[in-house]
Design an enzyme around this catalytic site. Structure first.
Site, short mmCIF file in Angstrom:
data_model
loop_
_atom_site.label_atom_id
_atom_site.label_comp_id
_atom_site.label_asym_id
_atom_site.label_seq_id
_atom_site.Cartn_x
_atom_site.Cartn_y
_atom_site.Cartn_z
N ASN A 12 -73.90 78.59 13.72
CA ASN A 12 -73.32 77.30 13.36
C ASN A 12 -73.50 76.36 14.55
O ASN A 12 -72.80 76.47 15.54
CB ASN A 12 -71.82 77.51 13.04
N TRP A 13 -74.46 75.48 14.41
CA TRP A 13 -74.80 74.60 15.55
C TRP A 13 -73.78 73.48 15.76
O TRP A 13 -73.85 72.77 16.76
CB TRP A 13 -76.18 73.97 15.32
N LYS A 14 -72.92 73.27 14.80
CA LYS A 14 -71.95 72.16 14.87
C LYS A 14 -72.70 70.84 15.11
O LYS A 14 -73.84 70.71 14.66
CB LYS A 14 -70.90 72.45 15.94
N HIS A 97 -64.74 75.31 7.32
CA HIS A 97 -64.62 75.67 8.74
C HIS A 97 -63.32 75.08 9.30
O HIS A 97 -62.91 74.00 8.88
CB HIS A 97 -65.84 75.13 9.51
N GLU A 99 -62.67 73.54 11.90
CA GLU A 99 -62.79 72.18 12.44
C GLU A 99 -62.75 71.15 11.31
O GLU A 99 -62.24 70.04 11.48
CB GLU A 99 -64.08 72.06 13.27
N GLU A 174 -62.37 83.66 10.96
CA GLU A 174 -62.45 82.99 12.25
C GLU A 174 -61.05 82.57 12.70
O GLU A 174 -60.58 81.48 12.33
CB GLU A 174 -63.33 81.74 12.14
N GLY A 180 -64.47 78.73 20.08
CA GLY A 180 -64.85 77.85 21.18
C GLY A 180 -63.96 77.98 22.41
O GLY A 180 -64.00 77.14 23.31
N SER A 221 -66.00 82.94 19.47
CA SER A 221 -66.42 83.37 20.81
C SER A 221 -67.25 84.65 20.80
O SER A 221 -67.16 85.47 21.71
CB SER A 221 -65.20 83.52 21.73
N GLY A 242 -70.93 80.22 16.99
CA GLY A 242 -70.97 78.80 17.33
C GLY A 242 -71.76 78.57 18.60
O GLY A 242 -73.00 78.60 18.61
N GLY A 243 -71.06 78.37 19.69
CA GLY A 243 -71.68 78.02 20.98
C GLY A 243 -72.88 78.88 21.35
O GLY A 243 -73.92 78.34 21.80
P1 PGA Z 1 -67.73 79.80 18.71
O1 PGA Z 1 -67.58 79.11 17.27
O2 PGA Z 1 -68.67 80.96 18.54
O3 PGA Z 1 -68.26 78.72 19.59
O4 PGA Z 1 -66.37 80.26 19.11
C1 PGA Z 1 -67.58 79.86 16.09
C2 PGA Z 1 -67.52 78.93 14.91
O5 PGA Z 1 -66.91 77.86 15.02
O6 PGA Z 1 -68.08 79.22 13.83
#
Ligand code: PGA
Length: 260
Positions: A12-14, A97, A99, A174, A180, A221, A242-243
């Site tokens: 997930n590149w956001k 998600h 966010e 999640e 994050g 994470s 994510g990251g």
């Molecule tokens: P993260 O994000 O790996 O940066 O913690 C995961 C996600 O939001 O899907």
């Protein structure tokens, strides 16, 4: 008959990467990702890069997905993208998600509309659920997850499984406090949440066979150094990353760990 769950890893590149940057990242990742067999691999760049990424992934076994969509197929919804538009470009879509829930007002009801619309358009939704730190500390994890699952899946009809028996819906657990933050859940903790709360809640809605065949991911994470530990757990079928999905030297080893 339950189906063997194939390991699944999505990035997930956001809101990161311009088109040029996306092209470069994908080109650098393709050889490493292609070398891993037996894992379903998916990249979810921002909308603006989907076309470029899709073109680069042509002829590979790497899929792509969007990070969100609207539930209507067209209309006066400035700034939105419809399910059929997404389906022109990719096979998957991340829905709900945390966010989106936190910053853009998404609720179980909008998640539910989106899940239905995704399925009707032949997309495989990756439905995200998870409790906040406050809810976790108050002992509300089970209650929160069950509400998100039942609310998000009201009247959802899964398309008939194809010959492989693959369920066309993926859930990503999640925990919000792990996203994050660098503070991942423990692998055994995430495994028991999935095994004791999420699969049984899915079974209540769709029956045991679907619950046992559904790919359920952990997210929050995940990185190269802890991925193996998560994938070794019996109930964790992969990860939503994510990251670490923005770095070749992190994402490729995560996918490799899923293949081991
Ligand atoms: P993260 O994000 O790996 O940066 O913690 C995961 C996600 O939001 O899907």
């Amino acid at each position: 008959m339950t189906t063997k769950r194939i390991p699944f890893v999505a990035g997930n590149w956001k809101m990161f990467k311009t088109i040029a940057e996306a092209r470069q990242l994908v080109s650098e990742m393709i050889p490493g990702l292609q070398a891993v067999k037996g894992v379903e691999k998916v990249l979810c760049p921002p909308y603006t890069s989907l076309l470029a990424v899709k073109a680069l992934l042509e002829g590979t076994d790497i899929g792509c997905g969007a990070q969100n969509m609207h539930w209507e197929s067209s209309g006066a919804f400035t700034g939105e993208i419809s399910p059929n538009m997404v389906a022109e470009l990719c096979q998957y879509v991340i829905i709900g998600h945390s966010e989106r829930r936190t910053y853009f007002g998404e609720t179980d009801e909008t998640v539910n509309r989106k899940i239905k619309a995704a399925l009707i358009n032949g997309l495989i939704p990756i439905m995200c659920i998870g409790e906040t730190l406050q809810e976790n500390e108050a002992g509300l994890t089970k209650q929160v997850l069950e509400k998100q699952i039942t609310g998000g899946l009201v009247e959802v009809v899964l398309p008939k499984a194809n010959q492989t028996g693959k369920v066309n819906l993926i859930i990503a657990y999640e925990p919000v406090w792990a996203i994050g933050t660098g503070k991942a859940a423990t692998s055994t903790g995430a495994d028991s949440v999935i095994g004791d709360i999420i699969r049984p809640a899915v079974a209540k809605i769709f029956g045991d066979e679907v619950a046992q065949s559904m790919q359920i991911l952990y997210g929050g994470s995940v990185k190269a150094s802890n991925a193996q530990e998560f994938f070794a757990q019996p109930n964790i079928d992969g990860a939503l990353v994510g990251g670490a999905s923005l770095k070749v030297e992190e994402f490729v080893p995560i996918v490799q760990a899923a293949g081991n």
